[in-house]
Write an enzyme that holds these catalytic residues in place. Structure first.
Site, PDB file in Angstrom:
ATOM      1  N   ARG A  70      -8.722   2.059   4.005  1.00 46.90           N
ATOM      2  CA  ARG A  70      -7.945   3.203   4.538  1.00 46.90           C
ATOM      3  C   ARG A  70      -7.265   4.094   3.360  1.00 46.90           C
ATOM      4  NH1 ARG A  70      -2.823   1.876   7.492  1.00 46.90           N
ATOM      5  NH2 ARG A  70      -1.922   3.010   5.934  1.00 46.90           N
ATOM      6  N   HIS A 112      -1.601   5.420   7.928  1.00 47.39           N
ATOM      7  CA  HIS A 112      -1.930   5.216   9.009  1.00 47.39           C
ATOM      8  C   HIS A 112      -1.737   6.406  10.020  1.00 47.39           C
ATOM      9  CE1 HIS A 112      -2.100   3.141  12.929  1.00 47.39           C
ATOM     10  NE2 HIS A 112      -0.883   3.534  13.381  1.00 47.39           N
ATOM     11  N   TYR A 136       3.531  -0.317   1.028  1.00 46.29           N
ATOM     12  CA  TYR A 136       2.943  -1.520   1.070  1.00 46.29           C
ATOM     13  C   TYR A 136       1.362  -1.395   0.540  1.00 46.29           C
ATOM     14  CZ  TYR A 136       1.099   1.189   5.231  1.00 46.29           C
ATOM     15  OH  TYR A 136       0.464   1.725   5.768  1.00 46.29           O
TER      16      TYR A 136
HETATM   17  C1  TPP Z   1      -1.251  -3.485  22.465  1.00 48.55           C
HETATM   18  C2  TPP Z   1      -0.420  -2.599  21.066  1.00 48.55           C
HETATM   19  N1  TPP Z   1       0.161  -3.045  20.014  1.00 48.55           N
HETATM   20  C3  TPP Z   1       0.791  -2.665  19.071  1.00 48.55           C
HETATM   21  C4  TPP Z   1       0.532  -1.235  19.170  1.00 48.55           C
HETATM   22  C5  TPP Z   1       1.070  -0.737  17.669  1.00 48.55           C
HETATM   23  N2  TPP Z   1      -0.110  -0.077  17.055  1.00 48.55           N
HETATM   24  C6  TPP Z   1      -0.438   1.296  16.797  1.00 48.55           C
HETATM   25  S1  TPP Z   1      -1.553   1.203  15.595  1.00 48.55           S
HETATM   26  C7  TPP Z   1      -1.560  -0.263  15.310  1.00 48.55           C
HETATM   27  C8  TPP Z   1      -2.246  -0.897  14.286  1.00 48.55           C
HETATM   28  C9  TPP Z   1      -3.759  -1.213  14.665  1.00 48.55           C
HETATM   29  O1  TPP Z   1      -4.511  -1.441  13.432  1.00 48.55           O
HETATM   30  P1  TPP Z   1      -6.262  -1.487  13.683  1.00 48.55           P
HETATM   31  O2  TPP Z   1      -6.678  -2.108  14.895  1.00 48.55           O
HETATM   32  O3  TPP Z   1      -6.675  -1.986  12.414  1.00 48.55           O
HETATM   33  O4  TPP Z   1      -6.740   0.235  13.609  1.00 48.55           O
HETATM   34  P2  TPP Z   1      -6.599   1.262  12.905  1.00 48.55           P
HETATM   35  O5  TPP Z   1      -5.134   2.018  13.169  1.00 48.55           O
HETATM   36  O6  TPP Z   1      -6.128   0.809  11.222  1.00 48.55           O
HETATM   37  O7  TPP Z   1      -7.552   2.254  12.826  1.00 48.55           O
HETATM   38  C10 TPP Z   1      -0.587  -1.186  15.976  1.00 48.55           C
HETATM   39  C11 TPP Z   1      -0.209  -2.487  15.820  1.00 48.55           C
HETATM   40  C12 TPP Z   1      -0.282  -0.745  20.177  1.00 48.55           C
HETATM   41  N3  TPP Z   1      -0.732   0.576  19.903  1.00 48.55           N
HETATM   42  N4  TPP Z   1      -0.763  -1.250  21.109  1.00 48.55           N
END
Ligand code: TPP
Ligand code: MG
Length: 344
Positions: free
Chosen positions: A241, A245, A254
């Site tokens: 990345r 985010h 981090y």
């Molecule tokens: C079920 C759920 N748990 C927690 C969250 C909070 N949350 C939003 S984005 C994220 C990280 C997800 O990371 P990843 O699957 O690697 O996707 P990326 O954002 O890197 O594309 C989290 C934990 C959420 N949106 N839905």
């Protein structure tokens, strides 16, 4: 597939010039959407925004391998993927403005709603793909999710169900190695996420997520397998990345900032542009024109989104309950009073 223009040669591609240029146009449109959105956010014109800078190759490469009848299930990271299916930029911008004009009919584009809960769209995509098979239709589905999503129950249920039912599904994992501040090393003990495919008994392939042609090729093979009755494929598109985010995140706390700089230097749109120029398919003038067209799309898109009349605040309540609990009408009336009788 894409070399470095020096010691690493370019691979052989089975795409003609028109396709190669279409892919470039798609990547530039996505890049422009993303970069403009960060500006619009800072200007207060859209809300919190999930940046997908350097994810364009994964998105454009995979969509190019689909047909229009195939269904796309995006996460918030692929919020603008509908643009590649002809969705107006104003629609996606409205979604990020929290305006009802940002909700489209999925059947208009075969693009499902943007999924914010992590992984919950994977079973939906598996179900739709299975349904297509039951009906004897030729279409397949693709679900996009991140590395963090592979730790979620919904991912497991969707992947396992699709495998067992031999559903024509492509599971495209955008492994950008971060789930907000959680590194992939804290997410799994598996050496590579693609190893999970073996647990479901389905083929898995790991590609460079910054190489649009490699993503295209992997998806094309997966689509061919799905249409031929071979069931799902897990594709791990690897990157790191290179942006926060989302606009609400400060990754300095981090992330390895030096690594981010390295990744930004080898970003996917520039890499593909270099490839096209080496192949004699793209000139500087064409590239400039394609960028200008994308900028026009965005200018018109934000103007159209901002021209939408404000939504009635009652909508927030209407869609929450089939049978509203007592007191909700009072709450809405109070909210209307607070907002000064305006539509909100
Ligand atoms: C079920 C759920 N748990 C927690 C969250 C909070 N949350 C939003 S984005 C994220 C990280 C997800 O990371 P990843 O699957 O690697 O996707 P990326 O954002 O890197 O594309 C989290 C934990 C959420 N949106 N839905
Ligand atoms: Mg991630």
């Amino acid at each position: 597939m894409i070399g470095d223009g020096d010691s690493v040669p370019d691979g052989d591609v089975q795409l003609g010039e028109a396709d190669l240029l279409a892919l470039y146009r798609d990547m530039v449109l996505l890049r422009t959407y993303d970069e403009r959105s960060i500006v619009y956010h800072r200007q207060g014109r859209i809300g919190t925004y999930a940046i997908f800078w350097n994810h364009e190759a994964m998105q454009a490469g995979s969509v190019h391998a689909l047909s229009d009848e195939d269904w796309i299930f995006p996460s918030y990271r692929e919020s603008a993927i509908g643009l590649l299916r002809g969705m107006p930029a104003a629609t996606v911008l409205s979604w990020w403005r929290g305006h009802p004009a940002g909700w489209w009919n999925p059947a208009d584009y075969n693009v499902a709603s943007i999924c914010v809960p992590i992984g919950t769209h994977v079973p939906h995509a598996a179900g739709l793909a299975w349904g297509k098979r039951l009906r004897g239709e030729n279409a397949c589905a693709i679900a996009y999710f991140g590395d963090g999503a592979t730790s979620e129950g919904a991912f497991h249920e969707g992947a396992n169900f699709a495998a067992v039912m031999n559903a024509p599904l492509i599971l495209l994992c955008n492994n950008n190695q971060w789930a907000i501040s959680t590194p992939v090393s804290a997410q799994t003990r598996a050496e590579a996420l693609v190893d999970k495919a073996a647990g479901y008994g389905i083929p898995g392939v790991r590609v460079d997520g910054l190489d649009v042609l490699a993503v295209y090729e992997a998806t094309r093979e997966a689509v061919e397998r799905a249409r031929g009755g071979g069931g799902p494929t897990f594709i791990e598109a690897l990157s790191y990345r290179a942006a926060p985010h989302a606009t609400a995140d400060d990754p300095k706390a981090y992330i390895d900032l030096e690594r981010v700089e390295e990744e930004r230097a080898r970003e996917c749109v520039g890499r593909y542009e270099g490839y096209l120029k080496r192949a004699g398919v793209l000139t500087d003038e064409q590239a400039e024109q394609i960028r200008a067209e994308a900028a026009d799309v965005m200018r018109a898109g934000i103007a159209a989104a901002e021209a939408e009349p404000p939504a009635d605040i009652g909508l927030v309540f209407e869609h929450a309950y089939g049978d509203p609990p007592p007191g909700l009408a009072e709450d809405l009336a109070e909210l209307r009073r607070i907002l000064g009788g305006s539509s909100g």
